[in-house]
Design a protein around this motif. Structure first.
Motif, short mmCIF file in Angstrom:
data_model
loop_
_atom_site.label_atom_id
_atom_site.label_comp_id
_atom_site.label_asym_id
_atom_site.label_seq_id
_atom_site.Cartn_x
_atom_site.Cartn_y
_atom_site.Cartn_z
N PRO A 252 -22.30 -41.03 -7.62
CA PRO A 252 -23.48 -41.44 -8.39
C PRO A 252 -23.87 -40.38 -9.40
O PRO A 252 -24.19 -39.27 -9.05
N GLU A 253 -23.82 -40.70 -10.67
CA GLU A 253 -24.32 -39.78 -11.69
C GLU A 253 -25.33 -40.48 -12.57
O GLU A 253 -25.53 -40.12 -13.72
N GLY A 254 -25.88 -41.54 -12.07
CA GLY A 254 -26.92 -42.20 -12.84
C GLY A 254 -26.45 -43.48 -13.49
O GLY A 254 -27.22 -44.41 -13.60
N GLN B 168 -17.38 -40.61 -14.31
CA GLN B 168 -18.48 -40.54 -15.29
C GLN B 168 -18.50 -39.17 -15.92
O GLN B 168 -19.01 -38.98 -17.01
N SER B 169 -17.95 -38.21 -15.19
CA SER B 169 -17.74 -36.86 -15.70
C SER B 169 -16.93 -36.14 -14.62
O SER B 169 -16.89 -36.59 -13.48
N PRO B 170 -16.29 -35.03 -14.95
CA PRO B 170 -15.51 -34.33 -13.91
C PRO B 170 -16.39 -33.43 -13.04
O PRO B 170 -15.91 -32.44 -12.51
N GLN B 171 -17.67 -33.78 -12.90
CA GLN B 171 -18.64 -32.88 -12.27
C GLN B 171 -18.15 -32.23 -10.97
O GLN B 171 -18.13 -31.02 -10.86
N THR B 172 -17.77 -33.04 -9.99
CA THR B 172 -17.44 -32.42 -8.69
C THR B 172 -16.14 -31.63 -8.79
O THR B 172 -15.99 -30.59 -8.16
N PHE B 173 -15.21 -32.10 -9.60
CA PHE B 173 -13.94 -31.36 -9.74
C PHE B 173 -14.15 -29.99 -10.36
O PHE B 173 -13.55 -29.02 -9.95
N LYS B 174 -15.03 -29.94 -11.37
CA LYS B 174 -15.20 -28.61 -11.98
C LYS B 174 -15.88 -27.65 -11.02
O LYS B 174 -15.61 -26.47 -11.01
N GLN B 175 -16.73 -28.19 -10.16
CA GLN B 175 -17.35 -27.33 -9.16
C GLN B 175 -16.30 -26.85 -8.15
O GLN B 175 -16.32 -25.70 -7.74
N HIS C 136 -31.02 -34.92 -13.49
CA HIS C 136 -29.73 -34.57 -14.10
C HIS C 136 -28.62 -35.13 -13.23
O HIS C 136 -28.03 -36.14 -13.56
N HIS C 137 -28.32 -34.52 -12.14
CA HIS C 137 -27.46 -35.10 -11.10
C HIS C 137 -27.71 -34.39 -9.79
O HIS C 137 -28.35 -33.34 -9.78
N PRO C 138 -27.22 -34.94 -8.67
CA PRO C 138 -27.63 -34.40 -7.37
C PRO C 138 -27.11 -32.99 -7.07
O PRO C 138 -27.46 -32.42 -6.04
N GLY D 127 -25.97 -31.21 -21.95
CA GLY D 127 -26.88 -30.82 -20.88
C GLY D 127 -26.08 -30.27 -19.72
O GLY D 127 -24.89 -30.53 -19.57
N GLY D 128 -26.77 -29.48 -18.92
CA GLY D 128 -26.10 -28.92 -17.75
C GLY D 128 -27.10 -28.31 -16.82
O GLY D 128 -28.31 -28.49 -16.99
N SER D 129 -26.57 -27.58 -15.85
CA SER D 129 -27.46 -26.97 -14.87
C SER D 129 -26.75 -25.89 -14.09
O SER D 129 -25.52 -25.81 -14.09
N GLY E 81 -22.50 -22.64 -12.54
CA GLY E 81 -23.26 -23.61 -13.33
C GLY E 81 -22.44 -24.00 -14.54
O GLY E 81 -21.37 -23.43 -14.80
N GLY E 82 -22.93 -24.97 -15.27
CA GLY E 82 -22.13 -25.41 -16.41
C GLY E 82 -22.90 -26.31 -17.34
O GLY E 82 -24.13 -26.42 -17.27
N ILE E 83 -22.14 -26.94 -18.17
CA ILE E 83 -22.73 -27.78 -19.21
C ILE E 83 -21.67 -28.75 -19.70
O ILE E 83 -20.47 -28.50 -19.55
#
Ligand code: ASP
Length: 583
Positions: free
Chosen positions: A173-175, A195-202, A445-447, A482-484, A526-528
């Motif tokens: 879920p990214e919104g 929706q984005s590579p969010q978890t992979f980049k982490q 932003h995201h969880p 955007g990022g966090s 963190g990232g963006i």
């Protein structure tokens, strides 16, 4: 190569050279004895010339068969032009044609391949390969190319590594809504497109690649607008061992570098303002700061004077439309209509004209005397000739309405010049957003975004008040990225999922892979992500991202050229286990 030169390179220096050019016939002018052809390729246009009596008849005969967009090979000698065209780099010369061959014929294109075409949007989408021959689109794609090249150079120089992450992943879920892909080998199960590579980049941070980036396609199944596409590209980045300011510095540096290299513009350092401040000053988390017209709150000066509308309001707020005191009744009515449109939703608009002769005329003269209006004017820093526009109501709503009015006035007064660039950072976003409909919190932003250390204690008591280590980069009123700073602690991540309404089991099932990874030495990180298509459009001073994508979809999410989405065969569905079986 079939050619010796391109259509964009020959100049007066090349006089007398024997050359061979290839390209598309842009235009033929046949003036009896003299014929000119504009030959076009990606690099430019070169004029070819033939003359009856001088050029051999075979060549002339072939040329008389040519039509627009035929592909030809032309051999001849570079000669100086009599009437030069200073608009073209090749405008001083022409090619005295000796021999021509047709490499391919062309049907008459359905619209003109000119900078200003006669083709409607739909038609051009259907024949996108023809539209892409036009200069404006070509320039967009070349700009995009340069932007990606320079982005890579900048990030590479700072030790960022480009690593690809998968496109067939698990729904997270990214919104937005996921696009899902059925699995043939695991029937009844689905991949999701990221929706984005969010978890992979982490996970890459946990793997130790402390500076990652990727120019990456992302997929979101949302309703479309001019600046949205179901698949779009991000400059996606993540860093370890950093704090928020490190990330802001590096990516501010990137944008400055890109503006300097591509546009020779030196940007000042980006102001950093909190979400709270952005809302108070502009009523928007992506303020257009190319112009001032900042909000002025009037509660103190306007309430308890007998005007019920103001007295009942949570917020009375206004802007100063400088130099507009001469607005006519009609113009003011139009503004009132504007704020009353359902999209804006205000009930009415209060105006105060500070006339050039120093007198005041307002729509609330009945309730406020001259002295009070003067007090307001002073608060707005208004001078004779200015016009104050005031709205009142519930704080959040009225700020949004005033934001719309401010932008509208910015447009009317032509203060939003697309060749001026005003970037800023908006920081300290709320961590959570209340969803009225579903009666629950969503991550703003995201969880994976971390709450501010000093607000963590509020997570259980007053979640709506928790601020996040989250930031947006905004340029000219557009959210460019955007990022966090992320959560890197299993327990905090667990708590976050709980606040978002996940049970422990659901959290473990969906995000176990990440939370487990947090137990193996996750560094602070963190990232963006920056919207790459949007950035390209911004650089070109355009609003729509469509022309910066070679093959975009239309507003209904369709590719009109390949006609997609489309039905698939029964066999394909069977193979995927997706056929609805009739009993
Ligand atoms: N994954 C986020 C997004 O796509 C960006 C980020 O937090 O880095 O908006």
């Amino acid at each position: 190569m079939l050619r010796t030169h391109t259509c964009g390179e020959l100049t007066i220096k090349d006089i007398n050279k024997e050359v061979v050019l290839t390209g598309w016939v842009q235009r033929i002018r046949d003036k009896g004895g003299l014929i000119w052809i504009d030959l076009r390729d990606r690099y430019g246009i070169t004029q070819l010339i033939l003359e009856e009596g001088r050029t051999n008849t075979d060549t002339i005969n072939i040329v008389r068969k040519l039509g627009r967009e035929f592909v030809i090979k032309a051999k001849g000698t570079v000669i100086e032009r009599i009437s030069k065209n200073p608009k073209l780099t090749t405008g001083d010369i022409e090619i005295d044609l000796v021999e021509v061959s047709i490499l391919n014929s062309s049907k008459t294109p359905p619209f003109t391949i000119e900078d200003e075409t006669d083709g409607g949007e739909e038609l051009r989408m259907k024949y996108r390969y023809l539209d892409l021959r036009r200069n404006p689109l070509k320039e967009s794609l070349l700009l995009r190319h340069k932007l990606s090249l320079e982005t890579r150079k900048y990030l590479d120089s700072l030790q960022f590594v480009e690593i690809e992450t998968p496109y067939l992943i698990k729904s997270t879920p990214e919104g937005a809504r996921d696009f899902i892909v059925p699995s043939r080998m695991n029937q009844g199960e689905f991949y999701a497109l990221p929706q984005s590579p969010q978890t992979f980049k982490q996970l890459l941070m946990i793997a130790g690649y402390d500076r990652y980036y990727q120019l990456v396609k992302c997929f979101r199944d949302e309703d479309l607008r001019a600046d949205r596409q179901p698949e779009f590209t991000q400059i996606d980045c993540e860093m370890s061992f950093v704090e928020q300011d490190d990330i802001l510095d590096i990516f501010e540096g990137m944008i400055k570098y890109l503006f300097k290299t591509l546009k020779n513009i030196e940007l000042d350092s980006f102001p950093r303002i909190s979400y709270q401040e952005a809302m108070e000053r502009y009523g928007s988390d992506k303020p257009d700061t190319r112009f001032g017209m900042e909000f002025i709150e009037l509660n103190e000066l306007a309430q308890n004077k007998g005007f019920k509308v103001f007295d009942d309001a949570e917020l009375v707020v206004g802007i100063n439309a400088s130099g507009c005191s001469n607005y006519t009744r009609k113009q003011l009515d139009k503004l009132t209509d504007f704020v009353r449109r359902p999209q804006v939703g205000a009930k009415g608009l209060v105006y105060v004209k500070y006339n050039t002769d120093g007198t005041f005329k307002s729509s609330v003269d009945k309730f406020f005397d001259k002295e009070t209006l003067k007090e307001w004017a002073d608060k707005f820093n208004a001078k004779p000739g200015d016009l104050l526009l005031i709205l009142s109501g519930e704080k959040e709503k009225v700020r949004k309405q005033m934001n719309e009015l401010r932008l509208e006035m910015g447009n009317r007064l032509e203060l939003r010049d697309s060749s001026h660039f005003k970037p800023l950072w908006v920081t300290d976003f709320p961590l959570l957003e209340w969803d009225e409909e579903n009666n629950r919190y969503h991550a703003m932003h995201h969880p994976f975004t971390s709450p501010k250390q000093e607000d963590i204690s509020l997570l259980e008591t007053n979640p709506g008040k928790v601020r996040a280590n989250a930031y947006d980069m905004v340029i000219n009123g557009v959210e460019i990225g955007g990022g966090s700073i992320r959560i890197h602690d299993r327990e905090l991540q667990k708590m976050m999922f709980k606040v978002l309404g996940f049970s422990d089991e659901e959290a473990q099932e969906q995000f176990g892979f990440l939370m487990n990874a947090f137990e193996y030495g996750a560094p602070p990180h963190g990232g963006i992500a920056l919207g790459f298509d949007r950035l390209a459009a911004l650089f070109a001073g355009k609003e729509s991202i469509r022309d910066f994508i070679a093959f975009p979809k239309n507003n209904a999410g369709r590719d009109l050229m390949i006609d997609s989405p489309s039905a698939v065969s029964r066999e394909q569905l069977d193979e995927l286990g997706l056929t609805i079986k009739k009993n």
